[in-house]
Design an enzyme around this catalytic site. Structure first.
Site, PDB file in Angstrom:
ATOM      1  N   ARG A 143       0.842  -1.203   0.000  1.00  0.00           N
ATOM      2  CA  ARG A 143       0.000   0.000   0.000  1.00  0.00           C
ATOM      3  C   ARG A 143       0.875   1.250   0.000  1.00  0.00           C
ATOM      4  NH1 ARG A 143      -3.898  -3.293   3.057  1.00  0.00           N
ATOM      5  NH2 ARG A 143      -2.698  -3.104   4.957  1.00  0.00           N
TER       6      ARG A 143
ATOM      7  N   SER B 262     -17.741  -4.055  -4.023  1.00  0.00           N
ATOM      8  CA  SER B 262     -19.148  -4.473  -4.025  1.00  0.00           C
ATOM      9  C   SER B 262     -19.712  -4.557  -2.611  1.00  0.00           C
ATOM     10  CB  SER B 262     -19.290  -5.819  -4.732  1.00  0.00           C
ATOM     11  OG  SER B 262     -18.459  -6.765  -4.108  1.00  0.00           O
TER      12      SER B 262
ATOM     13  N   ASP C 203      -6.728  -5.520  -6.776  1.00  0.00           N
ATOM     14  CA  ASP C 203      -6.403  -6.387  -5.627  1.00  0.00           C
ATOM     15  C   ASP C 203      -7.624  -7.239  -5.277  1.00  0.00           C
ATOM     16  OD1 ASP C 203      -5.187  -7.560  -3.461  1.00  0.00           O
ATOM     17  OD2 ASP C 203      -5.580  -5.872  -2.115  1.00  0.00           O
TER      18      ASP C 203
ATOM     19  N   CYS D  39      -4.011 -13.199  -4.657  1.00  0.00           N
ATOM     20  CA  CYS D  39      -3.773 -13.844  -3.356  1.00  0.00           C
ATOM     21  C   CYS D  39      -4.276 -15.284  -3.402  1.00  0.00           C
ATOM     22  CB  CYS D  39      -4.414 -13.057  -2.224  1.00  0.00           C
ATOM     23  SG  CYS D  39      -6.181 -12.872  -2.395  1.00  0.00           S
TER      24      CYS D  39
END
Ligand code: SAH
Length: 395
Positions: free
Chosen positions: A211, A250, A299, A339
């Site tokens: 980040r 979302s 991400d 990930c």
């Protein structure tokens, strides 16, 4: 002592010190072992291999505690393992009291099925194996001694619990925490973490250094942050002088907390656009509107937990990365992550390369991302290396 006897020739992965025994490798279990009990695993010829926690009805029949036959699995064992994990971090990456860090990273810290994160003075634990579930009280007592936390919160509600035959368990274990929101400091900004309902134990600590790295590239740029969750990348981008940040997720709750995090840092809200949408659809909408950005962050959540689901996941990654490349201005940057444990770094790079090719862009990899070092990867447990990312620049 309960004994797990392996089928002939199935000891190889344990000899390489991989910490799981799959049910297909087990010939039989001697003794009345129930989930979480300690057992010895032996090869078909009777040779000792490992001391484990057994889970007779699960696909992973055993998880290794230790390779030494003489090791006693008791309260002191857990205290020493926790002390070693926490001590390693204190020595190598000391973090301030108001920061957050991963204190225990499961198999890679010799504690299969245990995650412990510290958010300032609050410790959150997540148990997802029958073995750690059995030793839950001892683990909590040691964490209290070793961390002096104001509160200990449990978030044993991961999807994998069901596979272990465990019921979810969440809530305050020690101390007081009302509301269950903790404020942490991360690379110069303040962030609120909801430890009761946030993802994982509340926040994605594996992305902390990324980040900052990505935020540092945001000055003067129009940024698109896809799958923004509670705004970690958004806040860093604004703090480093982004011209605008469009953040998409979302989850309405995540977006709400993301807005609060921007306000908490007194960052310019007029540079923010918040979009509650499915990223797959919204990227198409942006393309149809001819919108362009200078820095795009992708991400997404885990598309492929296992290698078996990698193919479907690959299509998802290809789709969003292709659209991401198309939405970049010349000289633009794409910070793209996966990930998924089932997608290797190699495969991910191939997918991103395919996306750039199909988007008709000429892209270079200018940096690579991994999880923060307080998420170590045991060399014997490659599954631990789940987070990978690429920073691409297009001409
Ligand atoms: N970048 C974040 C972590 C992202 S986690 C950080 O640094 O903290 C993944 C996020 O994707 C979650 O917030 C989840 O709500 C969101 N998400 C999952 N599927 C989505 C979809 N199809 N469209 C938009 N958001 C989605």
């Amino acid at each position: 002592m309960n004994k797990i006897i392996l089928k002939a020739g199935r000891e190889k992965s344990l000899l390489r010190r991989h910490p799981w025994v799959f049910s297909g490798a087990v010939a039989r279990i001697d003794g009345k072992a129930s989930a979480g009990d300690t057992a010895h695993v032996v090869a078909n010829d009777g040779r000792f291999l490992a001391i484990v926690a057994v889970n007779p009805d699960a696909n992973i029949s055993a998880r290794v505690w230790d390779w030494n036959e003489a090791t006693q699995i008791n309260t002191a064992f857990f205290h020493h393992r926790l002390e070693a994990a926490i001590g390693m971090r204190r020595t190598l990456f000391p973090r301030k009291p108001d920061e957050a860090e991963r204190l225990v990273h499961g198999e890679s810290d010799g504690l299969p099925g245990l995650i412990v994160d510290r958010y300032a003075d609050v410790v959150v634990l997540q148990i997802s194996s029958a073995g750690c579930h059995r030793w839950r009280e001892a683990i909590i007592a040691s964490l209290q001694k070793l961390t002096a936390a104001r509160a200990i919160y449990e978030r044993s509600d991961a999807d994998v619990l069901e596979l272990e035959g465990l019921a979810p368990r969440t809530g305050l274990v020690k101390g007081e925490l009302d509301p269950p929101i903790v404020e942490i400091s991360e690379s110069g900004v303040r962030l609120r973490v909801d430890v009761a309902t946030g993802h994982k134990t509340g926040f994605y600590l594996d992305q902390r250094d990324n980040r900052l790295r990505v935020g540092q590239l945001a000055a003067g740029r129009d940024v698109l942050n896809c799958f923004c969750y509670t705004g970690g990348f958004t806040v860093q981008a604004l703090a480093h002088g982004a011209a605008s940040v469009t953040s998409v997720d979302s989850s309405a709750d995540a977006l709400q907390l993301a807005r609060e995090n921007v306000r908490l840092n007194a960052l310019p809200e007029d540079r923010c656009e918040w979009v509650d949408a499915d990223v797959f659809h919204y990227l198409r909408k942006l393309r149809d509107q001819d919108r362009q950005f200078d820095l795009i962050i992708l991400d997404p959540p885990k598309f492929a937990p296992t290698a078996a689901t990698a193919e479907r996941a690959a299509r998802g990654y290809k789709d969003i990365n292709l659209l991401g490349f198309k939405l970049l201005r010349p000289g633009g940057l794409l910070a793209t992550f996966s990930c998924s444990g089932g997608v290797s770094a190699d495969l991910f790079r191939k997918i991103v390369a395919g996306a750039a090719l199909d988007a008709g862009t000429d892209a270079q990899v200018i940096d690579q991302f991994h999880s923060t070092p307080d998420h170590p990867v045991s060399l014997d447990f490659p599954e631990g290396e789940y987070l990978k990312g690429l920073l691409c620049r297009i001409n």
